[in-house]
Design an enzyme around this catalytic site. Sequence first.
Site, PDB file in Angstrom:
ATOM      1  N   HIS A 143       0.872  -1.179   0.000  1.00  0.00           N
ATOM      2  CA  HIS A 143       0.000   0.000   0.000  1.00  0.00           C
ATOM      3  C   HIS A 143       0.913   1.234   0.000  1.00  0.00           C
ATOM      4  O   HIS A 143       2.026   1.174   0.534  1.00  0.00           O
ATOM      5  CB  HIS A 143      -0.847  -0.054   1.282  1.00  0.00           C
ATOM      6  CG  HIS A 143      -1.872   1.027   1.427  1.00  0.00           C
ATOM      7  ND1 HIS A 143      -1.555   2.302   1.842  1.00  0.00           N
ATOM      8  CD2 HIS A 143      -3.211   1.016   1.236  1.00  0.00           C
ATOM      9  CE1 HIS A 143      -2.665   3.025   1.899  1.00  0.00           C
ATOM     10  NE2 HIS A 143      -3.685   2.270   1.532  1.00  0.00           N
ATOM     11  N   ASP A 220       3.478  -4.224   8.159  1.00  0.00           N
ATOM     12  CA  ASP A 220       2.254  -3.447   8.010  1.00  0.00           C
ATOM     13  C   ASP A 220       1.092  -4.401   8.274  1.00  0.00           C
ATOM     14  O   ASP A 220       0.757  -5.240   7.435  1.00  0.00           O
ATOM     15  CB  ASP A 220       2.209  -2.867   6.588  1.00  0.00           C
ATOM     16  CG  ASP A 220       0.901  -2.134   6.306  1.00  0.00           C
ATOM     17  OD1 ASP A 220      -0.006  -2.172   7.169  1.00  0.00           O
ATOM     18  OD2 ASP A 220       0.782  -1.545   5.222  1.00  0.00           O
ATOM     19  N   GLN A 223      -4.094  -4.836   7.442  1.00  0.00           N
ATOM     20  CA  GLN A 223      -5.125  -5.778   6.977  1.00  0.00           C
ATOM     21  C   GLN A 223      -5.070  -7.115   7.704  1.00  0.00           C
ATOM     22  O   GLN A 223      -5.975  -7.938   7.536  1.00  0.00           O
ATOM     23  CB  GLN A 223      -4.993  -6.020   5.462  1.00  0.00           C
ATOM     24  CG  GLN A 223      -5.213  -4.796   4.602  1.00  0.00           C
ATOM     25  CD  GLN A 223      -6.646  -4.260   4.650  1.00  0.00           C
ATOM     26  OE1 GLN A 223      -7.574  -4.905   5.145  1.00  0.00           O
ATOM     27  NE2 GLN A 223      -6.831  -3.053   4.153  1.00  0.00           N
ATOM     28  N   LYS A 246     -10.037   0.012  11.002  1.00  0.00           N
ATOM     29  CA  LYS A 246     -10.198  -1.197  10.191  1.00  0.00           C
ATOM     30  C   LYS A 246     -10.549  -2.402  11.048  1.00  0.00           C
ATOM     31  O   LYS A 246     -10.595  -3.530  10.568  1.00  0.00           O
ATOM     32  CB  LYS A 246      -8.920  -1.469   9.389  1.00  0.00           C
ATOM     33  CG  LYS A 246      -8.662  -0.468   8.272  1.00  0.00           C
ATOM     34  CD  LYS A 246      -7.526  -0.942   7.396  1.00  0.00           C
ATOM     35  CE  LYS A 246      -6.908   0.165   6.579  1.00  0.00           C
ATOM     36  NZ  LYS A 246      -7.777   0.651   5.509  1.00  0.00           N
ATOM     37  N   CYS A 386      -4.896   2.460  -3.460  1.00  0.00           N
ATOM     38  CA  CYS A 386      -3.657   3.013  -2.902  1.00  0.00           C
ATOM     39  C   CYS A 386      -2.480   2.062  -3.093  1.00  0.00           C
ATOM     40  O   CYS A 386      -1.600   1.958  -2.224  1.00  0.00           O
ATOM     41  CB  CYS A 386      -3.807   3.385  -1.422  1.00  0.00           C
ATOM     42  SG  CYS A 386      -5.050   4.621  -1.150  1.00  0.00           S
TER      43      CYS A 386
HETATM   44  N1  7TS Z   1      -1.538  -0.633   4.840  1.00  0.00           N
HETATM   45  C1  7TS Z   1      -2.457  -1.399   4.237  1.00  0.00           C
HETATM   46  C2  7TS Z   1      -2.106  -2.794   3.856  1.00  0.00           C
HETATM   47  C3  7TS Z   1      -3.741  -0.885   4.008  1.00  0.00           C
HETATM   48  O1  7TS Z   1      -4.652  -1.652   3.421  1.00  0.00           O
HETATM   49  C4  7TS Z   1      -4.029   0.445   4.394  1.00  0.00           C
HETATM   50  C5  7TS Z   1      -5.364   1.087   4.109  1.00  0.00           C
HETATM   51  C6  7TS Z   1      -3.033   1.180   5.031  1.00  0.00           C
HETATM   52  C7  7TS Z   1      -1.797   0.613   5.242  1.00  0.00           C
HETATM   53  C8  7TS Z   1      -3.257   2.571   5.511  1.00  0.00           C
HETATM   54  O2  7TS Z   1      -4.192   2.595   6.528  1.00  0.00           O
HETATM   55  P1  7TS Z   1      -4.657   4.012   7.115  1.00  0.00           P
HETATM   56  O3  7TS Z   1      -5.642   3.649   8.164  1.00  0.00           O
HETATM   57  O4  7TS Z   1      -3.462   4.681   7.635  1.00  0.00           O
HETATM   58  O5  7TS Z   1      -5.274   4.752   5.967  1.00  0.00           O
HETATM   59  N2  7TS Z   1      -6.064   0.485   3.075  1.00  0.00           N
HETATM   60  C9  7TS Z   1      -7.160   0.970   2.450  1.00  0.00           C
HETATM   61  C10 7TS Z   1      -7.818   0.298   1.437  1.00  0.00           C
HETATM   62  O6  7TS Z   1      -7.483  -0.811   1.020  1.00  0.00           O
HETATM   63  N3  7TS Z   1      -8.857   1.024   1.024  1.00  0.00           N
HETATM   64  O7  7TS Z   1      -8.889   2.151   1.733  1.00  0.00           O
HETATM   65  C11 7TS Z   1      -7.832   2.138   2.622  1.00  0.00           C
END
Ligand code: 7TS
Length: 430
Positions: A143, A220, A223, A246, A386
């Site tokens: 991501h 990371d 997910q 999430k 992303c």
């Molecule tokens: N890493 C992964 C693997 C992710 O899927 C996401 C967000 C992030 C980092 C960043 O998370 P945040 O909470 O800091 O934004 N993924 C997604 C997605 O798949 N669709 O919207 C956000």
Amino acid sequence: MKGGKSMAEVVQREPENRIGMEFNAEKYKTDFPILSRMIRGTKLVYLDSAATTQKPRVVIDAVDQYYRLHNANVHRGLHTLAEEATAAYEATRDKIAGFIGGVKREEIIYTRNATEAINMVASSWGYQNIKKGDRIVITQMEHHANLVPWIVLSRKTGAELVYIPIDPEGYLDLADLKDIIAPNTKIVALTHMSNVLGTINPVDEIIALAHKRGAVALVDGAQSVPHMPVDVRAMDADFLAFSAHKMLGPTGLGVLYGKEELLSRMEPVQYGGEMISEVRYDYAAWNELPHKFEAGTPNIEAAFAFLPALEYLEKIGMENIRRHEMELTGYALDKLAGLEFIKVFGPKDLNHRGGAVSFIDKNIHPHDMATFLDTLGIAVRAGHHCAQPLTRLLGVNSTTRASLYLYNTHNDIDQLITGLKEARRYFRYE
Ligand code: 7TS
């Protein structure tokens, strides 16, 4: 959680025992008020949990309760409200430390989200430890949150950025791993579960090799932590990043786990209130962990309401959630395989993938598909998710993605499949 319960009751509420009970997604759905919303005349089918999950009533009520009963700033007041807010804020930290395998509370840093957690490592540990001639290793399925900070660090330091490639099935190709994680590698940063392909990566093996080379490893977990049991000590990650939103929690709260010996040697990223131990006009010294990294007034409301989210997940059990999602993902993959106009990306083996399922229709653009599905009350995401370089590597500009959670049912998948067929008729391909 309404009413005037004492903080001890709020914080130490015992999870209701659901051991031995059947996983009942239909019942869990009723815990989420938004899931009974009507969208364009039909009940919402929410298949976008990889972007953010919906919130159960206990979390929504906790936000309400926080402002009705406990609102105060943390770590600075001596009055009752300040003590209650601080106790709750710190109780959630303890809960998080337990949730990821029982680490020290000092090793849990609150951030705004997973993105900020990864950026903190890049801009603190990174600039202190990486120089020209060093190597940063990431993967081709990251991501942007675990990609752009390393592009910038490598650009600014002159360190090389090297990628672990992926194979056509969507697994990491580990054939050349020993060469990729060369002796000059300083950090290996990789996703535990891909938000596009669903792939679950063999982080243990990769971390072990990183350590053999004297490098640190960042996982990371944005997910993975919400969808499966994650024991950060067993995997031996040096850093782990994830987001509360999430995993049923509020937005605006993320977590950086870091090993104490690393965090204690790292420079703060932001300076100001709460992160200091002593300040004079010509001098400042840092507070102890974890406060050194938490400058300014934090998201107290979110920390307060993240506790019932974690309790909710624990009550159902992360093993059970993982099992449910494996079963449901298998059902979705089977059904999608029966549609000759749909191509699915990512691994088929349920042991090595989670519930983010990306696909394309051979004629209909993902944005048109997502917009059409919305007319049926079905929420999916379309785009590059992303992960632009990965999407490009897959040979497309965008995909449609359905992503699952504990509240999704077979009926949700059936509706998606019906919607995909109806789209063919609507756009006159059939
Ligand atoms: N890493 C992964 C693997 C992710 O899927 C996401 C967000 C992030 C980092 C960043 O998370 P945040 O909470 O800091 O934004 N993924 C997604 C997605 O798949 N669709 O919207 C956000």
